[in-house]
Design an enzyme around this catalytic site. Structure first.
Site, mmCIF file in Angstrom:
data_model
loop_
_atom_site.group_PDB
_atom_site.id
_atom_site.type_symbol
_atom_site.label_atom_id
_atom_site.label_comp_id
_atom_site.label_asym_id
_atom_site.label_seq_id
_atom_site.Cartn_x
_atom_site.Cartn_y
_atom_site.Cartn_z
ATOM 1 C CG LEU A 97 10.401 7.834 -40.266
ATOM 2 C CD1 LEU A 97 10.677 9.333 -40.123
ATOM 3 C CD2 LEU A 97 11.677 7.095 -40.639
ATOM 4 C CE1 TYR A 135 16.414 -2.744 -34.953
ATOM 5 C CE2 TYR A 135 18.478 -1.815 -34.130
ATOM 6 C CZ TYR A 135 17.262 -1.663 -34.773
ATOM 7 O OH TYR A 135 16.892 -0.419 -35.240
HETATM 8 N N1 NAP Z 1 12.985 3.872 -32.841
HETATM 9 C C1 NAP Z 1 14.294 4.055 -32.739
HETATM 10 O O1 NAP Z 1 14.811 4.393 -31.691
HETATM 11 C C2 NAP Z 1 15.168 3.867 -33.954
HETATM 12 C C3 NAP Z 1 16.560 4.026 -33.824
HETATM 13 C C4 NAP Z 1 17.369 3.870 -34.957
HETATM 14 C C5 NAP Z 1 16.779 3.560 -36.175
HETATM 15 N N2 NAP Z 1 15.453 3.397 -36.252
HETATM 16 C C6 NAP Z 1 14.871 3.053 -37.560
HETATM 17 O O2 NAP Z 1 14.021 4.111 -37.961
HETATM 18 C C7 NAP Z 1 12.930 3.578 -38.710
HETATM 19 C C8 NAP Z 1 11.607 4.066 -38.114
HETATM 20 O O3 NAP Z 1 11.522 3.615 -36.762
HETATM 21 P P1 NAP Z 1 10.287 4.008 -35.845
HETATM 22 O O4 NAP Z 1 10.825 4.569 -34.574
HETATM 23 O O5 NAP Z 1 9.281 4.797 -36.623
HETATM 24 O O6 NAP Z 1 9.717 2.565 -35.539
HETATM 25 P P2 NAP Z 1 8.267 2.158 -35.003
HETATM 26 O O7 NAP Z 1 7.585 3.312 -34.391
HETATM 27 O O8 NAP Z 1 8.474 0.894 -34.235
HETATM 28 O O9 NAP Z 1 7.512 1.825 -36.360
HETATM 29 C C9 NAP Z 1 7.799 0.683 -37.110
HETATM 30 C C10 NAP Z 1 6.530 0.301 -37.822
HETATM 31 O O10 NAP Z 1 6.804 -0.869 -38.596
HETATM 32 C C11 NAP Z 1 5.674 -1.717 -38.478
HETATM 33 N N3 NAP Z 1 6.044 -3.093 -38.780
HETATM 34 C C12 NAP Z 1 6.750 -3.956 -38.016
HETATM 35 N N4 NAP Z 1 6.848 -5.136 -38.634
HETATM 36 C C13 NAP Z 1 6.194 -5.011 -39.820
HETATM 37 C C14 NAP Z 1 5.923 -5.884 -40.894
HETATM 38 N N5 NAP Z 1 6.366 -7.154 -40.886
HETATM 39 N N6 NAP Z 1 5.213 -5.428 -41.965
HETATM 40 C C15 NAP Z 1 4.759 -4.152 -41.980
HETATM 41 N N7 NAP Z 1 4.967 -3.273 -40.988
HETATM 42 C C16 NAP Z 1 5.677 -3.706 -39.918
HETATM 43 C C17 NAP Z 1 5.237 -1.552 -37.037
HETATM 44 O O11 NAP Z 1 3.929 -2.009 -36.881
HETATM 45 P P3 NAP Z 1 3.465 -2.593 -35.427
HETATM 46 O O12 NAP Z 1 3.512 -1.398 -34.513
HETATM 47 O O13 NAP Z 1 2.119 -3.117 -35.698
HETATM 48 O O14 NAP Z 1 4.476 -3.628 -35.055
HETATM 49 C C18 NAP Z 1 5.379 -0.047 -36.867
HETATM 50 O O15 NAP Z 1 4.210 0.626 -37.281
HETATM 51 C C19 NAP Z 1 13.118 2.052 -38.704
HETATM 52 O O16 NAP Z 1 13.811 1.641 -39.851
HETATM 53 C C20 NAP Z 1 13.988 1.815 -37.487
HETATM 54 O O17 NAP Z 1 14.742 0.627 -37.567
HETATM 55 C C21 NAP Z 1 14.628 3.561 -35.183
#
Ligand code: NAP
Length: 286
Positions: free
Chosen positions: A14, A127
């Protein structure tokens, strides 16, 4: 002068799309990857935000390892909840607006119909508890936080990571020559990250605040979603329906976590693209 936007988690699925969308719309965007800024470091979050002094902070950083979180619930809480508190505290000091992203997993799935913003959360896992706590922290410190709950996110940035996303996992399994089993009794709203980023920018442009559901549209089972992916990709692996009972994971998951984007619809925000269209767009970029 263009408004400044800071994005945390800027290399995530995202985060990348938010960067592109807000840049396209003329905002001055400063993105921070995890290696540039770990959001669990409260002093660093405060220092960086104070130096940047943005109008908006988009927190796309998250701990998303749903099953691993059962073994390390504290790690999930630190990123998904306590770090959101750090960010919210500083946003309050700076009068910056916070946009925070949450999850369909705050629900238990018992409703058996798409969840609306007014439905009562009941998280089922470490989670999910950590994500709900993040929402509460954002709302505790800020009167005008914008919280978007989404579901099953997939975006181009998921191609390059080990974890990938559901489409990448399916395409990988599709090449294995083995039968693929996918649950047919779990329903969600898989969400195309570029479409979510565009809706986020629409809401920001309207100065929206409060809780919004921003799932990918029509509810779909993971089995049906897999079928759509293979159809769109022109592949025909042996796809077999499986069930919750056959596929027990360490974390409990809601059996039905589709989201109804009721508030966005009521406010005239464009609906998400149909799932098949979003899959085709995703595949076209591969
Ligand atoms: N993915 C899903 O299926 C899903 C479903 C429902 C809701 N969501 C929500 O949607 C939002 C976006 O998700 P997404 O799919 O884009 O997730 P993503 O691709 O996993 O991206 C999350 C990012 O956060 C970074 N991160 C993790 N821990 C961190 C920290 N301590 N400090 C700074 N950065 C950190 C990660 O870096 P690293 O890669 O280096 O760890 C990654 O770049 C999140 O709030 C997630 O909970 C996602």
């Amino acid at each position: 002068m263009s408004q400044k936007v800071v994005i945390f988690g800027s290399s995530g699925q995202l985060g990348v799309e938010l960067g592109a969308e807000f840049t396209r719309r003329g905002y001055a965007v400063r993105g921070f990857t995890r290696s540039a800024l770990n959001i669990t470091d409260a002093a660093e979050v405060d220092r960086v935000l104070t130096a940047e002094d943005p109008a908006w902070v988009l927190n796309a950083a998250a701990y998303n390892h749903v099953d691993v979180a059962e073994k390390e619930p504290l790690a999930a809480l630190q990123v998904n909840a306590l770090a959101v508190r750090n960010i919210a505290v500083t946003c309050r000091q700076l009068d910056a607006r916070l946009v925070h992203f949450s999850t369909d997993y705050v629900f238990d799935g018992a409703a058996g119909r798409p969840y609306r913003e007014g439905d009562t959360p009941h998280p089922l896992s470490a989670y999910a508890v950590s994500k709900l706590a993040g929402e509460l922290y954002a709302q505790a410190y800020l009167d005008h936080a914008l919280i978007l709950r989404t579901s099953g996110v997939y975006g181009p940035a998921g191609r390059g990571t080990a974890r990938g996303n559901f489409i990448e996992v399916m395409l990988r399994l599709g090449q294995s020559g083995q039968p693929i089993r996918v649950v047919e009794d779990h329903f969600a709203s898989p969400t195309y990250a570029p479409a979510l980023a565009a809706r986020t920018a629409d809401l920001v442009a309207r100065n929206a605040h409060g809780l919004y559901h921003a799932g990918g549209g029509a509810p779909v089972s993971w089995f049906e979603f897999a079928r759509m992916i293979f159809r769109a990709a022109g592949l025909a692996p042996e796809l077999r329906p499986s069930s919750e009972r056959e596929y027990r994971t360490p974390a409990r998951r809601p059996i039905y976590s589709a989201l109804e984007n009721a508030r966005m619809a009521a406010e005239g925000i464009a609906p998400m693209p149909p799932i098949e269209e979003a899959i085709v767009a995703y595949l076209a970029g591969r």
